[in-house]
Design an enzyme around this catalytic site. Structure first.
Site, PDB file in Angstrom:
ATOM      1  N   CYS A   1      29.964   4.323  26.895  1.00 44.12           N
ATOM      2  CA  CYS A   1      30.319   5.346  27.879  1.00 44.12           C
ATOM      3  C   CYS A   1      31.378   6.284  27.285  1.00 44.12           C
ATOM      4  CB  CYS A   1      30.857   4.709  29.160  1.00 44.12           C
ATOM      5  SG  CYS A   1      31.205   5.925  30.467  1.00 44.12           S
TER       6      CYS A   1
ATOM      7  N   ASP B   1      33.829   7.355  28.731  1.00 43.08           N
ATOM      8  CA  ASP B   1      35.115   7.048  29.365  1.00 43.08           C
ATOM      9  C   ASP B   1      36.223   6.838  28.315  1.00 43.08           C
ATOM     10  OD1 ASP B   1      37.280   5.458  30.662  1.00 43.08           O
ATOM     11  OD2 ASP B   1      35.924   5.487  32.379  1.00 43.08           O
TER      12      ASP B   1
ATOM     13  N   ARG C   1      38.796   5.234  28.334  1.00 41.09           N
ATOM     14  CA  ARG C   1      39.422   3.904  28.287  1.00 41.09           C
ATOM     15  C   ARG C   1      38.602   2.874  27.525  1.00 41.09           C
ATOM     16  NH1 ARG C   1      39.722   3.645  34.664  1.00 41.09           N
ATOM     17  NH2 ARG C   1      37.647   4.491  34.217  1.00 41.09           N
TER      18      ARG C   1
ATOM     19  N   HIS D   1      30.757  -0.518  31.034  1.00 40.83           N
ATOM     20  CA  HIS D   1      32.051  -1.059  31.471  1.00 40.83           C
ATOM     21  C   HIS D   1      32.092  -1.097  32.989  1.00 40.83           C
ATOM     22  CE1 HIS D   1      33.947   2.840  32.751  1.00 40.83           C
ATOM     23  NE2 HIS D   1      32.980   3.312  31.978  1.00 40.83           N
TER      24      HIS D   1
ATOM     25  N   CYS E   1      32.586   1.823  36.200  1.00 49.12           N
ATOM     26  CA  CYS E   1      32.128   3.054  35.555  1.00 49.12           C
ATOM     27  C   CYS E   1      31.904   4.135  36.616  1.00 49.12           C
ATOM     28  CB  CYS E   1      30.834   2.795  34.786  1.00 49.12           C
ATOM     29  SG  CYS E   1      30.207   4.245  33.917  1.00 49.12           S
TER      30      CYS E   1
END
Ligand code: CO
Length: 211
Positions: free
Chosen positions: A43, A45, A47, A99, A102
């Site tokens: 992803c 993302d 993080r 994750h 999400c």
């Protein structure tokens, strides 16, 4: 100039100095080329940084990231990365890593509209439709989202196996395994979903290609 922006280039210089202090040949070696054993599809993302969470060094992971770690069969970007990773770099493993929590998967659970991205999110809604019986039966919304995140990864692993690229590699006798993982933002631990496979035996008949 914005102080944060400026700090990035300063941090780069500090990183170079630190890296060279540990291994003065570091950049000489990486300049020669790459032979990563792993393709990571994760992803976007911020993080979930691929290398950091598995303790991988530069040169170890070929990375493709997009919103909600999707393997969309008509996505030229993903197909190009996959083709290069499989046929040129000869990676041994392809890992789809989602994750929990999400945002992309969460959006797919709602009827909210976010603009152009709605059309990307729609692929995740298809995953919900395939598994609606199981997902609808989970009453707790957080638990349902977590399971949806896992099922989304499972579907992307199957979508990888459905590509002509992976099927051709298997047909050629290339050893390549596909895997599905989910990372926890809450504790940093990765869960292996145990959906790994290295041949087309688990592929539904309709997706098998006579290559
Ligand atoms: Co995400």
């Amino acid at each position: 100039m914005d102080a944060y922006y400026k700090s990035l280039l300063n941090k780069n210089k500090a990183w170079v100095a630190e890296t060279l202090s540990k291994d003065e040949k570091f950049f000489d070696k990486l300049s020669e080329g790459q032979q990563p054993p792993l393709l990571w599809i994760g992803c976007a993302d911020s993080r979930v940084p691929a290398n950091q969470i598995i303790g991988a060094e530069p040169g170890e992971v070929f990375v493709h990231r997009n919103i909600a770690n999707l393997v969309v069969h008509s996505d030229m970007n993903m197909l190009s990365v996959l083709d290069y990773a499989v046929n040129v770099l000869k990676v041994k493993h392809v890992i789809v890593c989602g994750h929990y929590s999400c945002g992309g998967v969460q959006a797919a659970m709602t009827n909210n509209s976010y603009g152009v991205i709605d059309n990307w999110i729609r692929h995740i809604k298809d995953v919900y439709r395939f598994h609606s019986e199981e997902l609808d039966s989970i009453k707790d919304e957080n638990d349902r989202l977590s399971r949806f995140v896992e099922l989304n990864v499972v579907e992307q692993v199957y979508d990888l196996a459905k590509t002509s690229i992976i099927q051709q590699a298997w047909r050629n006798g290339q050893k390549i395994e596909v895997h599905g993982w989910v990372y926890s933002l809450a504790n940093g631990i990765i869960k292996d979903l145990d959906v790994s496979f290295s041949n087309d035996s688990q592929l539904e008949e309709t997706y098998k290609l006579n290559l």
